[in-house]
Motif scaffolding. Structure first.
Motif, PDB file in Angstrom:
ATOM      1  N   SER A 255      52.184  39.463  42.048  1.00 39.47           N
ATOM      2  CA  SER A 255      52.393  40.872  42.376  1.00 39.47           C
ATOM      3  C   SER A 255      53.821  41.260  42.062  1.00 39.47           C
ATOM      4  O   SER A 255      54.761  40.503  42.313  1.00 39.47           O
ATOM      5  CB  SER A 255      52.098  41.128  43.864  1.00 39.47           C
ATOM      6  OG  SER A 255      52.319  42.478  44.201  1.00 39.47           O
ATOM      7  N   SER A 259      52.168  46.078  39.298  1.00 40.98           N
ATOM      8  CA  SER A 259      50.777  45.645  39.281  1.00 40.98           C
ATOM      9  C   SER A 259      50.581  44.380  40.102  1.00 40.98           C
ATOM     10  O   SER A 259      51.531  43.730  40.508  1.00 40.98           O
ATOM     11  CB  SER A 259      50.327  45.384  37.839  1.00 40.98           C
ATOM     12  OG  SER A 259      51.049  44.295  37.282  1.00 40.98           O
ATOM     13  N   GLN A 263      44.363  42.587  39.513  1.00 47.82           N
ATOM     14  CA  GLN A 263      43.921  43.810  38.840  1.00 47.82           C
ATOM     15  C   GLN A 263      43.232  43.517  37.514  1.00 47.82           C
ATOM     16  O   GLN A 263      42.397  44.305  37.060  1.00 47.82           O
ATOM     17  CB  GLN A 263      45.103  44.754  38.627  1.00 47.82           C
ATOM     18  CG  GLN A 263      45.522  45.469  39.911  1.00 47.82           C
ATOM     19  CD  GLN A 263      46.664  46.451  39.691  1.00 47.82           C
ATOM     20  OE1 GLN A 263      47.478  46.273  38.791  1.00 47.82           O
ATOM     21  NE2 GLN A 263      46.730  47.472  40.514  1.00 47.82           N
ATOM     22  N   LEU A 266      39.817  43.116  38.588  1.00 50.29           N
ATOM     23  CA  LEU A 266      39.285  44.408  39.040  1.00 50.29           C
ATOM     24  C   LEU A 266      38.931  45.293  37.847  1.00 50.29           C
ATOM     25  O   LEU A 266      37.915  45.995  37.860  1.00 50.29           O
ATOM     26  CB  LEU A 266      40.301  45.109  39.941  1.00 50.29           C
ATOM     27  CG  LEU A 266      40.577  44.435  41.291  1.00 50.29           C
ATOM     28  CD1 LEU A 266      41.682  45.168  42.035  1.00 50.29           C
ATOM     29  CD2 LEU A 266      39.311  44.369  42.138  1.00 50.29           C
ATOM     30  N   ARG A 267      39.766  45.257  36.809  1.00 52.41           N
ATOM     31  CA  ARG A 267      39.449  46.022  35.600  1.00 52.41           C
ATOM     32  C   ARG A 267      38.205  45.472  34.917  1.00 52.41           C
ATOM     33  O   ARG A 267      37.380  46.227  34.397  1.00 52.41           O
ATOM     34  CB  ARG A 267      40.644  46.001  34.646  1.00 52.41           C
ATOM     35  CG  ARG A 267      41.797  46.892  35.069  1.00 52.41           C
ATOM     36  CD  ARG A 267      42.801  47.071  33.943  1.00 52.41           C
ATOM     37  NE  ARG A 267      43.497  45.824  33.662  1.00 52.41           N
ATOM     38  CZ  ARG A 267      44.646  45.471  34.228  1.00 52.41           C
ATOM     39  NH1 ARG A 267      45.202  46.271  35.144  1.00 52.41           N
ATOM     40  NH2 ARG A 267      45.240  44.345  33.917  1.00 52.41           N
ATOM     41  N   GLU A 291      39.341  52.218  40.535  1.00 49.99           N
ATOM     42  CA  GLU A 291      40.135  51.010  40.310  1.00 49.99           C
ATOM     43  C   GLU A 291      39.563  49.806  41.052  1.00 49.99           C
ATOM     44  O   GLU A 291      40.076  48.694  40.911  1.00 49.99           O
ATOM     45  CB  GLU A 291      41.586  51.255  40.747  1.00 49.99           C
ATOM     46  CG  GLU A 291      42.308  52.285  39.886  1.00 49.99           C
ATOM     47  CD  GLU A 291      43.766  52.419  40.276  1.00 49.99           C
ATOM     48  OE1 GLU A 291      44.155  51.831  41.312  1.00 49.99           O
ATOM     49  OE2 GLU A 291      44.504  53.096  39.547  1.00 49.99           O
ATOM     50  N   LEU A 293      39.620  48.750  44.078  1.00 52.02           N
ATOM     51  CA  LEU A 293      40.490  48.026  45.001  1.00 52.02           C
ATOM     52  C   LEU A 293      39.741  47.527  46.235  1.00 52.02           C
ATOM     53  O   LEU A 293      40.204  46.600  46.905  1.00 52.02           O
ATOM     54  CB  LEU A 293      41.656  48.926  45.431  1.00 52.02           C
ATOM     55  CG  LEU A 293      42.683  49.242  44.340  1.00 52.02           C
ATOM     56  CD1 LEU A 293      43.714  50.235  44.862  1.00 52.02           C
ATOM     57  CD2 LEU A 293      43.371  47.973  43.855  1.00 52.02           C
ATOM     58  N   LEU A 296      39.216  43.847  46.144  1.00 52.73           N
ATOM     59  CA  LEU A 296      40.408  43.012  45.959  1.00 52.73           C
ATOM     60  C   LEU A 296      40.327  41.719  46.768  1.00 52.73           C
ATOM     61  O   LEU A 296      40.552  40.640  46.240  1.00 52.73           O
ATOM     62  CB  LEU A 296      41.652  43.815  46.346  1.00 52.73           C
ATOM     63  CG  LEU A 296      43.014  43.154  46.085  1.00 52.73           C
ATOM     64  CD1 LEU A 296      44.050  44.238  45.771  1.00 52.73           C
ATOM     65  CD2 LEU A 296      43.492  42.351  47.292  1.00 52.73           C
TER      66      LEU A 296
END
Length: 431
Positions: A255, A259, A263, A266-267, A291, A293, A296
């Motif tokens: 992190s 970003s 992610q 997630l994409r 997105e 999230l 996550l």
């Protein structure tokens, strides 16, 4: 504040049934997720099958082992030693003597790192856990009036400010957070009634954080490491098993200001749902959840909190077996990627089922990990409910949480593989 620990061991006689391997505290029985995993004859990798998979000098028939794990997981009594191979601690083509030497070398390396950390923070290895800050943000020791008559301490030492470099400061700042997370980890299990076992988990995470110069410790790593602490009695072995698991997962915990590492997955999840369920994807985008999230936590800790402890272990080992790639080991580093057109059948059998499919389609990369398809299968299963009842992000989280509380890991994995086939078929048709 320090957390005093007393050394207690789990009885070695607790073998056989899954519940006896990971017993739940009586007061937590009612609220703990139901365990569905049960060893199945002729499907689960049994101790007898495991021993028979080795040649006389110790070479492992990894293809046969993978096939058995993918069908029914691993018997709890051998889970720790099998995981060491699944996660790449050992090359299946190595001999028993080679592995013995490597294990000893790694134990010595871990002991050296632990000694290094103890010199900076003597609490490590003492059976205690740090749960309050010992340094300020700029690395200055914090005074604790309850210890040493109010002397400034730094985990038991008082170094000069000049000695507190950036890495050491960041590491020491992470230690109390590790402690707070540890005492909340798998608290329903009898295993963690032993404060010594909590201290063991804290030591391993603290030493890992010191050795990982880039990412260090991030919340959620405790959920992954806990399994290794329970499965492997030797602390150094547990550390190396966790370290290898983090090779696969550590990017999820990266992190920065712009970003998060997860992610990428997630994409990938967004792209998969867009293809297999465009109506649902459009609805999620309209709710400003495009997105993804809300998924996550699922992806970051591999659904660890969506299943019981035993079912989580089963889920992980089957996923790792399906994604198994012998080229990820240190002994394969620097070698060329497998050419699916020239690879022989014997070599291809050493890859997990999911990874073989990815190789055949040219999609062998992290963003298409099985966990992403597992998350996609949850969304598709809740398609109607999400379209009808989800009016915002909180609704999505609630609906998905309700869908996982009593999930069957074996059935969910099967659905995930079906989602993968559906996705590959649709993307191939539009290519």
């Amino acid at each position: 504040m320090f957390y005093k620990c007393t050394r207690i061991f789990m009885p070695r006689s607790e073998v056989g049934e899954v519940k006896s391997h990971y017993p739940i505290r009586p007061e937590c029985q009612a609220d703990a997720p139901k365990t569905r995993f049960k060893p199945r004859a002729r499907k689960t990798l049994s101790p007898r099958r495991w021993q028979a998979a080795f040649t006389e000098d110790g070479h492992l028939d990894i293809a046969g082992v993978l096939k058995r794990i993918q069908r029914g997981g691993i018997h709890p009594s051998i889970r720790g030693e099998v995981w060491e191979f699944l996660l790449g601690c050992y090359d299946p083509n190595s001999t028993s003597n080679e592995r013995k030497e490597l294990r000893q070398h790694r134990r010595e390396q871990y002991a050296a790192w632990k000694s290094e950390c103890q010199k900076m923070v003597p609490v490590i290895g003492s059976g205690k856990i740090i749960m309050v800050p010992i340094v300020t943000e700029d690395g200055q020791p914090i005074k604790d009036p309850s210890i040493n008559g109010g002397l400034a301490i730094n985990g038991g030492v008082i170094p000069s400010s000049a000695a507190l470099d950036k890495k050491m400061t960041r590491w020491k700042l992470s230690l109390p957070q590790i402690g707070l997370d540890v005492v909340r980890t798998d608290g329903v299990l009898v295993f963690y009634e032993s404060e010594a076992n909590q201290a063991k988990l804290w030591d391993v995470l603290a030493i890992y954080a010191w050795t990982d110069n880039d990412i260090g410790y991030v919340q959620g790593m405790n959920d992954i490491c806990s399994a290794m602490i329970i499965l492997l009695e030797n602390e150094a072995d547990a550390f190396w098993c966790f370290q290898r698991a983090m090779r696969k997962l550590r990017e999820n915990f990266r992190s920065d200001a712009n970003s998060m590492g997860v992610q990428t997955q997630l994409r990938a999840l967004s792209g998969i749902v867009r293809v297999i369920d465009p109506k649902l994807h459009q609805h999620l985008e309209a709710l400003d959840a495009g997105e993804y999230l809300f998924a996550l936590r699922m992806l970051m800790v591999l659904f660890r909190r969506e299943f019981s402890f035993a079912d989580s272990l089963y889920l992980w080992e089957v996923m790792w077996a399906m994604e198994y790639n012998p080229q990820l080991f240190a002994t394969y580093e620097g070698s060329n990627a497998v050419d699916i057109n020239t690879a022989d059948k014997k070599l291809m059998k050493q890859f997990g089922k999911f990874e073989r499919n990815n190789l055949k389609t040219g999609k062998s990369d992290q963003k298409n990990a099985l966990a992403v398809f597992l998350a996609a299968s949850y969304l598709e299963k809740k398609h109607k409910q999400l379209l009808k009842k989800a009016k915002g992000l909180d609704d999505i989280v609630t609906i998905l949480a309700n869908s996982t509380s009593n999930s069957d890991a074996r059935k969910e994995l099967k659905k995930a593989l079906n989602i993968q086939q559906k996705y590959l078929k649709k993307t191939k048709a539009t290519a």
